[in-house]
Design an enzyme around this catalytic site. Structure first.
Site, mmCIF file in Angstrom:
data_model
loop_
_atom_site.group_PDB
_atom_site.id
_atom_site.type_symbol
_atom_site.label_atom_id
_atom_site.label_comp_id
_atom_site.label_asym_id
_atom_site.label_seq_id
_atom_site.Cartn_x
_atom_site.Cartn_y
_atom_site.Cartn_z
ATOM 1 N N ASP A 284 0.859 -1.196 0.000
ATOM 2 C CA ASP A 284 0.000 0.000 0.000
ATOM 3 C C ASP A 284 0.892 1.241 0.000
ATOM 4 O OD1 ASP A 284 -2.025 2.031 0.656
ATOM 5 O OD2 ASP A 284 -3.284 0.290 1.091
ATOM 6 N N SER B 142 -6.893 4.275 -1.317
ATOM 7 C CA SER B 142 -6.725 2.819 -1.387
ATOM 8 C C SER B 142 -8.018 2.109 -1.732
ATOM 9 C CB SER B 142 -6.204 2.283 -0.050
ATOM 10 O OG SER B 142 -4.913 2.749 0.197
ATOM 11 N N ASP C 230 -10.184 -3.400 6.248
ATOM 12 C CA ASP C 230 -9.642 -2.143 5.716
ATOM 13 C C ASP C 230 -9.853 -2.105 4.192
ATOM 14 O OD1 ASP C 230 -8.418 0.318 6.329
ATOM 15 O OD2 ASP C 230 -6.445 -0.428 5.761
ATOM 16 N N THR D 179 -8.205 -1.961 1.321
ATOM 17 C CA THR D 179 -7.588 -2.814 0.298
ATOM 18 C C THR D 179 -8.148 -4.233 0.307
ATOM 19 O OG1 THR D 179 -5.619 -1.427 0.389
ATOM 20 C CG2 THR D 179 -5.390 -3.569 -0.690
ATOM 21 N N ARG E 240 -15.660 3.303 2.472
ATOM 22 C CA ARG E 240 -14.723 2.394 3.110
ATOM 23 C C ARG E 240 -14.844 2.372 4.627
ATOM 24 N NH1 ARG E 240 -8.892 4.974 2.019
ATOM 25 N NH2 ARG E 240 -8.307 3.433 3.606
ATOM 26 N N GLU F 27 -1.438 -8.045 1.485
ATOM 27 C CA GLU F 27 -1.168 -6.606 1.535
ATOM 28 C C GLU F 27 -0.225 -6.239 2.678
ATOM 29 O OE1 GLU F 27 -3.413 -2.287 2.068
ATOM 30 O OE2 GLU F 27 -4.078 -4.020 3.215
ATOM 31 N N ASP G 146 2.013 2.555 3.584
ATOM 32 C CA ASP G 146 1.169 3.736 3.436
ATOM 33 C C ASP G 146 0.863 4.395 4.783
ATOM 34 O OD1 ASP G 146 -1.228 5.193 1.870
ATOM 35 O OD2 ASP G 146 -2.039 4.359 3.720
ATOM 36 N N LYS G 147 0.409 3.625 5.729
ATOM 37 C CA LYS G 147 -0.053 4.230 6.997
ATOM 38 C C LYS G 147 1.100 4.940 7.712
ATOM 39 C CE LYS G 147 -3.673 0.718 7.496
ATOM 40 N NZ LYS G 147 -4.817 1.495 7.026
ATOM 41 N N HIS H 190 1.812 8.196 5.892
ATOM 42 C CA HIS H 190 0.841 9.232 6.308
ATOM 43 C C HIS H 190 1.314 9.896 7.601
ATOM 44 C CE1 HIS H 190 -2.379 8.947 3.442
ATOM 45 N NE2 HIS H 190 -2.532 7.655 3.613
ATOM 46 N N ASP I 251 -0.845 0.284 -4.787
ATOM 47 C CA ASP I 251 -2.164 0.777 -5.182
ATOM 48 C C ASP I 251 -2.124 2.254 -5.586
ATOM 49 O OD1 ASP I 251 -1.577 1.430 -2.581
ATOM 50 O OD2 ASP I 251 -3.578 0.982 -1.797
ATOM 51 N N HIS I 252 -1.165 2.990 -5.050
ATOM 52 C CA HIS I 252 -1.045 4.427 -5.366
ATOM 53 C C HIS I 252 0.274 4.921 -4.796
ATOM 54 C CE1 HIS I 252 -1.807 5.224 -1.158
ATOM 55 N NE2 HIS I 252 -2.879 4.450 -1.220
ATOM 56 N N HIS J 186 -1.728 11.236 -0.425
ATOM 57 C CA HIS J 186 -1.234 10.307 -1.449
ATOM 58 C C HIS J 186 -0.719 11.131 -2.634
ATOM 59 C CE1 HIS J 186 -4.346 7.106 -0.014
ATOM 60 N NE2 HIS J 186 -3.362 7.270 0.834
#
Lengths: 466, 466
Positions: free
Chosen positions: A45, A96, A148, A150, A161, A328, A333-334, A337, A375-376, A427
């Site tokens: 992610d 995501s 979550d 994804t 989501r 995943e 990602d988290k 962030h 994913d991004h 993102h």
């Protein structure tokens, strides 16, 4: 006649040898069309090229190679998003939910949606549903909650989501501030219920990750908790690492190893994060560089590798058709962030180790297509540890926050987080990398969209795309 | 005996067919080993995946494809840099000098160096030198000065990129503030002179770009200007676009089409650049979104495509051995330093159009290896045009500068510049993409280092690597 026969026989033999050579040169694998076909889709992610470069420098050095660097083939994936109010209009940065939905369903949608269409909110059939219907086993493994965005996009359908459990379906706030309304998905309204409830009614053979809190509450209109419902639906419930060593033949498996997201492997020294540079007389004070250290909270958490190995063993046991497994590494990602470069690095390492297990599995299960992608894009940027323009007379520094890391090879790497001034970074809209093992080498073009990726996996398994 | 002979003959024929099939399947191109071998290396300065994604969204839309997206093969390149004082120590972010030097010479070096070794300052033999020595024609084409770091690294050797002309060799300041000393390279000290002087004494058959100012002055210890020296050395001098239509057989060519860097194709509306967001009561005022517009200063500037076509015609004319040509779109980087997203987009477009010409050339010149890559990453990030966390109660915005573009497909794309607070943004340390045509498909691995890339090109031309 004898002469002709001998020549004919010779011809057939040589042509067979020739065809075999051709197959080998083209990387063909027609030799065992009867064995099960498996797809292992590994999603990092937010794992864009920046995250990989940063992790590589720390984990194996600037000249080193991660396992994913050495995959047989590499492509790039266009991340596509549209506007919910105007579904023909492009949006250049995904979340995501919509990006996983595109991979899982083959349809481009709008941010925050879980396998539902932009604007019209129609359910989009997913890989887990199509593969299950075709007789394949299916599973999701994640370091986030199993509900979550994804993993959810592979088995559930909601307009938001945030509707992870029955308490979040209406009149709710995500993160204490984002209004949530999935009332059309309430069971009482003829919907499929929250994501957790949809997991229980899905065809998934296996889900491993975090998210105990989403299953501890009563189901909508029920006097039973979702955990009790899960057991009654035939799920074996796991909540500790040691249980992953055992086998559970003929059972569905639900492993929930943390209340929410699983703890991450690495952190900054003493838990330090990115910090602002401070101008001073004659220059600037940059945040002190530090090594990464093990996160004590990780302790008894099952690694992504361990969960992946358990999933592969379960899904492949006496398998006839094969399986689809989504793995995943969520906290690349988290942690980005949260501006925690060490955190993201450790989760790229987790992905890389899970990939090692997948590659080992594929050695003895020949028709196993392994795909690794993101994913991004994410906010983190590797910038000079000392500015390109450094000069004793100038105080040049990032307007954002810096995470300065001392790498094991003895240099300093500066990671910049400066996409916003909020508690959580944005993102990005960069294309993301894709890697595949030899099985995918000749079926993956050098560039594709996320919906194209759905098509590649569906076609490989021979699914009936709707 | 007859039977055996016939079978043997049949076997040979079939094995030949078989070998041919194998070659075809493996993408072999042994059919015409006698025709000239050409390498066209196209460098997008700073053209990382972010720059490409941003340009694609603007030029062809989020779902569109640039010519470079459709190349036969895609790899990723590790950008490697070392510290000058401690050449064993990794530095994670390059400049254009050291990264071009690595591609041109096969050796990793330190920032600001032009084909000289870190620490020891030894001259590193370059592709132009090795190819010329082996009988290949050679050329460089750039939208920067022909003496700028990227082209210079292919034909010159200095300890500092700033030593572009005789006035910059010692007691000089680059950008009015960076002290410059290349006194060991002065001709009077037994050196090769400034980069401009080294261009004139090089084996280059052709150099097109900007940089008139570097040749207008007297050569070191000479009563003649470098322009006069160039003419006396056999260079045909060009300074206008129209002259590129003519042919100059048996001449070396030096085309200088601007005083310094060539003007760029696109700019922000009315020349606007990236701007800071401004917090206000109940939210934030983001910079107003705008379309890109043609830069009036570009007017009579030769395009990179036109220069490339003229170079290809000149280098291939009655060619026996073949050629090495480096083509650089330099201002993707320079405009990103200046936080001008439209500027960078236009220069990716220039690269893409020059690539089209190269691909067309390769259609009729079969052994032409085309490689497109970047030298290092750049600051620009595609972030959400409206924050992922947008909420009327929150003022969330970039701490850097934003360039918000209205794309032709009618959406808004936000490009963030936030690597420092100086007048010029930093580079980044991300891996960069590499694309190749079919000729390179089977000789380029899915990941390589910049020195590896030197090796691939040298081996393709059969050069004697020292």
């Amino acid at each position: 006649m004898l002469l002709i026969s001998k020549i004919a026989l010779y011809t057939v033999v040589l042509l067979l040898v020739c065809a075999q050579a051709g197959n080998t040169l083209a990387g063909g694998d027609n030799a065992a069309v009867q064995s099960p076909k498996n797809v292992i889709l590994i999603i990092g992610d937010g794992m864009d090229d920046h995250q990989i470069s940063i992790a590589r420098n720390y984990l194996v050095g600037a000249r080193g190679r991660l396992s994913l660097d050495s995959m047989a083939h590499r492509s790039v994936v266009q991340v596509l998003t549209v506007d919910n109010a105007q579904p023909e209009k492009a949006v250049y940065v995904a979340d995501s939910a919509n990006s996983a939905s595109a991979i899982a369903s083959g349809s481009v949608t709008s941010r925050a949606r879980i396998a539902t269409s932009a604007g019209t909110d129609k359910d989009l059939p997913t890989l887990v549903e199509l593969a299950s219907a075709a007789g394949f086993r299916t599973g999701v493994v994640t370091t986030a909650s199993v509900t979550d965005a994804t993993p959810a996009a592979f088995y559930a359908h909601t307009n938001l989501r945030y509707c992870e459990n029955p308490s979040m379906m209406k009149d709710a706030l995500a993160y204490g501030r984002v209004p949530v309304d999935c009332s059309q998905d309430l069971i009482v309204n003829g919907g499929l219920g929250s994501i957790a409830e949809q997991l229980l009614s899905s065809d998934l053979d296996l889900a491993f990750g975090g998210g105990q809190k989403h299953f501890a509450m009563l189901g909508e209109g029920s006097s039973k908790s979702l955990l009790v419902q899960a057991r009654e639906s035939g799920f074996e419930l796991l909540d500790s690492k040691a249980q992953l060593d055992k086998q559970y033949p003929n059972k569905k498996m639900l492993g929930l190893f943390a209340r929410s997201t699983l703890p991450v492997v690495l952190r900054g020294q003493g838990g330090r994060g990115a910090e602002a540079a401070v101008p001073k007389q004659n220059g600037v004070s940059l945040p002190e560089a530090m090594p990464c250290e093990n996160n004590p909270k990780f302790a008894d958490t099952p690694s992504l590798k361990l969960m992946t190995e358990a999933a592969l063993a379960h899904l492949s046991r006496e398998s006839q058709a094969g399986f689809f497994l989504m793995v995943e590494s969520a906290s690349i990602d988290k942690q980005s962030h949260l501006r925690n470069a060490c955190g993201s690095i450790g989760e790229v390492a987790q992905l890389n180790e899970a990939l090692d297990s997948a590659l080992l599995f594929a050695e003895t299960h020949e028709n196993t297509l392994i795909i690794v992608t993101a994913d991004h894009g994410q906010a983190a940027q590797l910038i000079p540890s000392v500015s390109l323009y450094s000069n004793p007379d100038l105080a040049i520094y990032s307007p954002g926050k810096l995470f300065r890391i001392i790498t094991p090879e003895g240099a300093v790497m500066a990671v910049n987080y400066a996409t916003n001034d909020f508690v959580s970074e944005e993102h990005t809209g960069v294309n993301v990398p894709l890697f595949t093992n030899g099985v995918g080498k000749n079926i993956l073009p050098s560039m594709l969209t996320q919906p194209d990726l759905f098509g590649v996996m569906s076609d490989y398994l021979g699914l009936d795309r709707q």
